[in-house]
Write an enzyme that holds these catalytic residues in place. Structure first.
Site, PDB file in Angstrom:
ATOM      1  N   HIS A 100       0.855  -1.195   0.000  1.00  0.00           N
ATOM      2  CA  HIS A 100       0.000   0.000   0.000  1.00  0.00           C
ATOM      3  C   HIS A 100       0.888   1.241   0.000  1.00  0.00           C
ATOM      4  CE1 HIS A 100      -2.748   3.113   1.440  1.00  0.00           C
ATOM      5  NE2 HIS A 100      -3.733   2.336   1.002  1.00  0.00           N
ATOM      6  N   GLU A 172      -3.648   2.203  -7.204  1.00  0.00           N
ATOM      7  CA  GLU A 172      -4.070   3.377  -6.441  1.00  0.00           C
ATOM      8  C   GLU A 172      -3.095   4.521  -6.669  1.00  0.00           C
ATOM      9  OE1 GLU A 172      -6.280   2.141  -2.495  1.00  0.00           O
ATOM     10  OE2 GLU A 172      -4.233   1.398  -2.454  1.00  0.00           O
ATOM     11  N   GLY A 178      -6.902   8.974   0.040  1.00  0.00           N
ATOM     12  CA  GLY A 178      -6.829   9.719   1.296  1.00  0.00           C
ATOM     13  C   GLY A 178      -7.807  10.887   1.346  1.00  0.00           C
ATOM     14  N   SER A 219     -10.332   7.524  -4.344  1.00  0.00           N
ATOM     15  CA  SER A 219     -11.522   8.371  -4.219  1.00  0.00           C
ATOM     16  C   SER A 219     -12.733   7.776  -4.940  1.00  0.00           C
ATOM     17  CB  SER A 219     -11.221   9.786  -4.754  1.00  0.00           C
ATOM     18  OG  SER A 219     -10.189  10.394  -4.024  1.00  0.00           O
TER      19      SER A 219
END
Length: 259
Positions: A100, A172, A178, A219
């Site tokens: 990640h 991502e 975030g 998002s």
């Protein structure tokens, strides 16, 4: 009408939700999604380490797969603060999230470390969920594809076709995730996914390379999920805070499955 394509939908709860909150969330998600066709959906949740045992009790016997947010590549040893594959096996984890962006950019993990973790996950029969993505700086330098190629090639290094076919990939863009994430356009996501598919086919051939699931995360929400899942090279969605409410996650899942 052609055969329906399986969708991969999941969320990473990061450092949110207590044990009790996680149990309530998973129980509600289980209830809401019980009627959905098993053959069309891979549904997974990746909560914090301290919640895993309780989470397993809630998800046992359900269609919700359980994941861990990280894992050491060694089964035991002097690695203070790490979690071994044996410990995750004991809890009953299905998936291990690897690489990640927060692990890479906050904790300094390298592509080579992610490769070792992918191999360890496969050795212990977990499904590795390999996360890849470029930073805003890399995007601005127009080296997004080169960055993704490197991350994929190093992470998959040393795997044969059978092993590679067991890995899931989550793309991502670091700048799109975030609290302050900037949603990527459908055109941008499509171009990156198409490139990654090309890399995987080059590495492992058409049969294997075209079957490795590539999920998009960045998002994702109720409004843009349909547009993203309709991209030919997007096999699923790795959803953030929009999925942290079970009712809202269920709405996203059902919209995606209608496509």
């Amino acid at each position: 009408m052609g055969e329906m394509k399986k969708r991969y939908l999941g969320t990473n709860l990061k450092m949110y939700k207590t044990i009790e909150e996680t149990k309530v969330y998973l129980q509600r998600l289980r209830e809401l999604t019980e009627d959905l066709p098993q053959e069309l959906l891979e549904l997974f949740v990746i909560p914090s380490y301290t919640t895993l045992e309780a989470a397993r009790q809630v998800t046992k016997g359900s269609r919700v797969k359980l994941g861990a947010q990280n894992m050491c590549w060694e089964k035991e040893g002097q690695f203070t603060g790490e979690i071994s594959p044996l410990m995750l096996k004991e809890v009953g984890v299905d998936i291990v999230e690897i690489g990640h962006s927060e692990r890479r950019h906050i904790f300094g993990e390298s592509d080579q470390e992610e490769n070792r973790k992918v191999k360890a996950a496969l050795e212990y029969d977990f499904t590795p969920l390999l996360c890849v993505g470029e930073t805003l700086e890399q995007r601005n330098y127009r080296i997004s594809d080169e960055t993704l190629s490197t991350q994929l090639k190093v992470a998959f290094h040393g795997l044969d076709r059978n092993e590679a076919g067991k890995v899931w990939v989550a793309y991502e863009p670091v700048w799109a995730i975030g609290i302050n994430g900037i949603p990527a356009s459908v055109e941008y996501v499509s171009a990156r996914h198409r490139h990654m598919r090309k890399v995987l086919v080059e590495l492992f051939g058409e049969d294997t390379g075209s079957r490795i699931p590539i999920l998009y995360g960045g998002s994702v929400n109720l409004e843009n999920a349909v547009g993203l899942i309709r991209i030919p090279w997007v096999d699923g969605l790795f959803i953030g805070r929009s999925a942290w409410d079970a009712e809202n996650f269920n709405k996203i899942i059902r919209r995606v499955l209608e496509c």
